[in-house]
Design a protein around this motif. Structure first.
Motif: not given
Lengths: 195, 73
Positions: A150-154, A180-182, A186-188, B47-48
């Motif tokens: 997630v950190v590398l991509r987003d 899955r990470g996203r 989102r849930d959190r 994501v944003g």
């Protein structure tokens, strides 16, 4: 600006100034990666940052000229993060893919009773740092294998292909972990903005 | 397409990395499913927020300490 290949060649001959110039090109990105993956543990992030470049300097003779230096440094940093978290604590379990979204046949799709849409207020919440802080907290709860992707991509904005090279994974595996990470995050965030 | 089937494609959908025919199915599904619209909107916002996380600031002191450790003794 001196070409990177020349700096690498000089560094391999032990030229510390050339290696320092390479460090300057990548250190902010490596520190940001370490800081985000070691969320809430600034001393660990500082160690990862320093150890990444010390390891790179020591092993530069093994670095192949046709490789990408940024990818190699990200890989060293990612491995250092991964080893720290493997040692530190038992990893929590990421919710299964469809767990946070199970309204098939359970709610009236027209009312959406089980799903709140907080996206309209997200900008205001972000300005108030509610969401930024919630993301930091949630990242720390995400298992490190997922957190790195997630950190590398987003956050670092690498492509799926670049992330796959750093993590030595297939692109399909990167996409799966990212998704899955996203969902987990989102849930959190959903819980964080709950009234 | 059911909600559950759609879920697995949502990251690719947000990244615009999805087969156009599946995109059409998702858009068509969302027209009649308010929970999925809410879910996708909040996932997009998540994501944003990630993409706009402030960058960590590397201190001058830490930069200097690394240079010191790298310098020949």
């Amino acid at each position: 600006m001196e070409p990177e290949a020349d700096l690498i060649a000089r560094s391999k001959k032990g030229d510390a100034d050339a290696f320092s110039a390479l460090v300057s090109r990548y250190e902010d990105r490596i520190f940001n990666l370490a800081h985000k993956v070691c969320a809430g543990m600034p001393a660990e992030a500082e160690d990862v940052y320093q150890e990444t470049f010390l390891t790179a300097f020591k092993n530069l003779s093994h670095f192949r000229a046709d490789s990408n230096l940024g990818t190699w440094l990200y890989r060293i940093a990612s491995n250092l993060c991964w080893m720290r978290f493997r040692k530190k604590r038992a990893e929590p379990v990421v919710p299964i893919l469809d767990q946070p979204h199970h309204h098939d046949g359970e709610t009236d799709p027209a009312t959406g009773a089980h799903f709140r849409d907080w996206s309209d207020g997200a900008e205001e919440l972000a300005r108030k740092n509610v969401l930024r802080e919630a993301v930091e907290t949630a990242l720390a709860e995400l298992p490190v294998d997922y957190r790195l992707v997630v950190v590398l991509r987003d956050i670092q904005r690498l492509s799926n292909e670049e992330t796959a090279k750093v993590m030595k994974l297939s692109v399909a595996a990167v996409k799966s972990r990212l998704h899955r990470g996203r969902l987990f995050l989102r849930d959190r965030l959903d819980q964080a903005v709950a009234p | 397409m059911k909600c559950r089937d759609m879920l697995k494609h949502l990251s690719d959908y947000l990244d615009r990395d999805l087969d156009p025919s599946i995109c059409r199915h998702i858009k068509s599904h969302m027209k009649g499913c308010k929970p999925c619209v809410a879910f996708i909107s909040t996932l997009r916002k998540t994501v944003g927020v990630l993409k706009r996380q402030p960058r960590a600031v590397l201190s001058a002191g830490l930069r200097a300490r690394l240079r010191q450790r790298l310098s020949p003794r």
